[in-house]
Design a protein around this motif. Structure first.
Motif, PDB file in Angstrom:
ATOM      1  N   ASP A  26      21.151   8.620   9.041  1.00 42.31           N
ATOM      2  CA  ASP A  26      21.960   9.431   8.113  1.00 42.31           C
ATOM      3  C   ASP A  26      21.118   9.955   6.951  1.00 42.31           C
ATOM      4  N   ARG A  27      19.913   9.363   6.794  1.00 48.09           N
ATOM      5  CA  ARG A  27      19.057   9.800   5.689  1.00 48.09           C
ATOM      6  C   ARG A  27      18.271  11.058   6.101  1.00 48.09           C
ATOM      7  N   GLY A  28      17.919  11.143   7.367  1.00 40.47           N
ATOM      8  CA  GLY A  28      17.137  12.280   7.846  1.00 40.47           C
ATOM      9  C   GLY A  28      16.632  12.011   9.241  1.00 40.47           C
ATOM     10  N   ARG A  29      16.108  13.059   9.870  1.00 41.80           N
ATOM     11  CA  ARG A  29      15.683  12.899  11.267  1.00 41.80           C
ATOM     12  C   ARG A  29      14.304  13.502  11.502  1.00 41.80           C
ATOM     13  N   HIS A  30      13.408  13.222  10.554  1.00 44.48           N
ATOM     14  CA  HIS A  30      12.049  13.729  10.718  1.00 44.48           C
ATOM     15  C   HIS A  30      11.057  12.569  10.651  1.00 44.48           C
ATOM     16  N   TRP A  71      15.392  13.969  17.044  1.00 43.08           N
ATOM     17  CA  TRP A  71      14.571  13.869  15.831  1.00 43.08           C
ATOM     18  C   TRP A  71      13.472  14.927  15.885  1.00 43.08           C
ATOM     19  N   ARG A 120       8.783  15.857   4.344  1.00 39.29           N
ATOM     20  CA  ARG A 120       9.900  16.765   4.045  1.00 39.29           C
ATOM     21  C   ARG A 120      11.016  15.939   3.420  1.00 39.29           C
ATOM     22  N   ASP A 162      13.766  15.336   4.560  1.00 36.20           N
ATOM     23  CA  ASP A 162      14.478  14.555   5.579  1.00 36.20           C
ATOM     24  C   ASP A 162      13.546  13.631   6.367  1.00 36.20           C
ATOM     25  N   THR A 163      12.303  13.405   5.876  1.00 35.06           N
ATOM     26  CA  THR A 163      11.392  12.488   6.584  1.00 35.06           C
ATOM     27  C   THR A 163      11.852  11.051   6.337  1.00 35.06           C
TER      28      THR A 163
END
Ligand SMILES: Cc1ncc(COP(=O)(O)O)c(C=O)c1O
Length: 378
Positions: A87-91, A114, A137, A139-140
């Motif tokens: 939920d924090r990011g997908r990188h 991802w 980034r 979203d990393t």
């Protein structure tokens, strides 16, 4: 008698580790989760090993998760973090010279939605912190950069990379499979959030490892079940092997780390010197000094590493290539460093261990030089 120079592939089990394992195999054999004397004895052995690994890495015992291999540790780190923080990011960010046990889970996550950035390495094999900084980034969620490379022994600048990740609120994992037990590591001082250990690279058997997970970092388990390993890895612990890994960690601290620095490194450099004396255009692959003390990766111009090793079967070592259906393909690690395919195909990976002697080094150098001479004579 063969000369074993393939310690980055695997190490022999240290006799003291074998003794500990045997004692546990022959012992009461209780389940560490059982509340009776046999169970409590097993639990105490696991707790002792957890403490021994924690001391080697400079962390708290509660931050150690025992695994079944280095590959499992890397998978648990990458997938466990990706899913826990989705939920924090997908990188995600990895480097161009990671072991397949990092690349494959990263690619799996890419297929699952991802995004992945692969940062390059320089000609010396090292990741540059600036490249990692540029890859980050908003979203990393995770950066995974290996502590040291299995083929070249090159050590990455993990401390500045860990620091810049922390500054940006990104978790930092490092594959320490080749470093643990060979060079000092202090995860707390170095700012590392997760670090993988592989038992069989440090005098314990194959099939046991550990993952350091900094307290407070969430992790989705790969194996769901009962609450073993603090709910991070279900499965009744392999008590004998876990105890063996603990012993290997204690041995590394007591004598191994110092021996690598004071005995193995000079032997490795002597091997390099003997080979260079006989092959003046021999090329060293990887950083000249920021390398594991036991690792020598060199290319013999105009030769194929595989053919050289075939010509001296008494030297058990690896090459910088893989052979698929009769075709040699150069090592991806060496190619990522910018080596031309011919030079990569001429690479030899010679990795010493705690039991390598001066005589081994001299015999190996003589055998390799003879193989090179006959290669060019023929
Ligand atoms: C750098 C690195 N990471 C991970 C692994 C995988 O460890 P294991 O063989 O215990 O799965 C290895 C083993 O070759 C390695 O060299």
């Amino acid at each position: 008698m063969s000369i074993y120079l393939d310690n980055n592939a695997t190490t022999p089990v240290h006799p003291r580790v074998a003794e500990v394992i045997e004692r546990h195999l022959r012992g009461a054999g209780g389940n560490p989760s059982s509340d009776h004397p046999a169970g409590r004895e097993a639990a105490a052995a696991v707790a002792r090993a957890r403490g021994q690994v924690a001391v080697l890495l400079g962390c708290d015992a509660t931050e150690i998760v025992f695994t079944g291999s280095g590959s499992e540790g890397n998978n648990l780190a990458l997938k466990g973090i990706a899913y826990a923080y989705r939920d924090r990011g997908r990188h995600l960010v990895i480097s161009a010279t990671e072991h397949p046990a990092v690349v494959a889970p990263a690619r799996f996550l890419e297929r699952e939605g991802w995004e992945l950035t692969v940062v390059p390495v320089g000609p010396d094999g090292r990741v540059r912190p600036g490249d990692v900084a540029r890859a980050l980034r908003p979203d990393t969620v995770l950066v995974s950069i290996m502590h040291s490379n299995n083929e070249t022994g090159v050590m990455n600048p993990v401390v500045p990379i860990a620091a810049l990740c922390r500054e940006r609120g990104v978790l930092f994992h490092t594959d320490g499979a080749q470093s643990a037990g060979k060079v000092p590591i202090h995860v707390r001082d170095d700012g590392i959030d997760l670090l993988t250990v592989a038992g069989h690279k440090m005098g314990a058997p194959k099939g046991v490892g550990a993952l350091f997970v900094r307290g407070g970092v969430k992790l989705e388990p790969l194996i769901h079940g009962a609450g073993h390993e603090g709910g991070r890895r279900a499965g009744t612990e392999n008590v004998p092997y876990v105890a063996g890994l603990g012993e290997a960690a204690a041995l590394a601290r007591e004598e191994g780390l110092a021996a690598f620095a004071t005995r193995v490194r000079p032997l490795r450099d002597r091997l390099h010197g003997l080979l260079t004396a006989g092959i003046p255009d021999l090329e060293l692959n990887g950083h000249p000094t920021d390398r594991l003390p036991n690792t020598l990766n060199v290319s013999v111009p105009g030769a194929l590493g595989r053919e050289l090793l075939a010509a001296c079967p008494e030297v058990e070592a690896s090459t910088g290539s893989a052979c698929h259906e009769g075709e040699d393909s150069p090592s991806g690690v060496l190619v990522a460093m910018g080596l031309l395919p011919e030079r990569a195909l001429g690479a030899l990976r010679l990795t010493l261990g705690l039991s390598t002697s001066e005589c081994d080094v001299e015999r190996a150098a003589a055998a390799l030089l003879e193989a090179v001479d006959s290669r060019f004579a023929g």
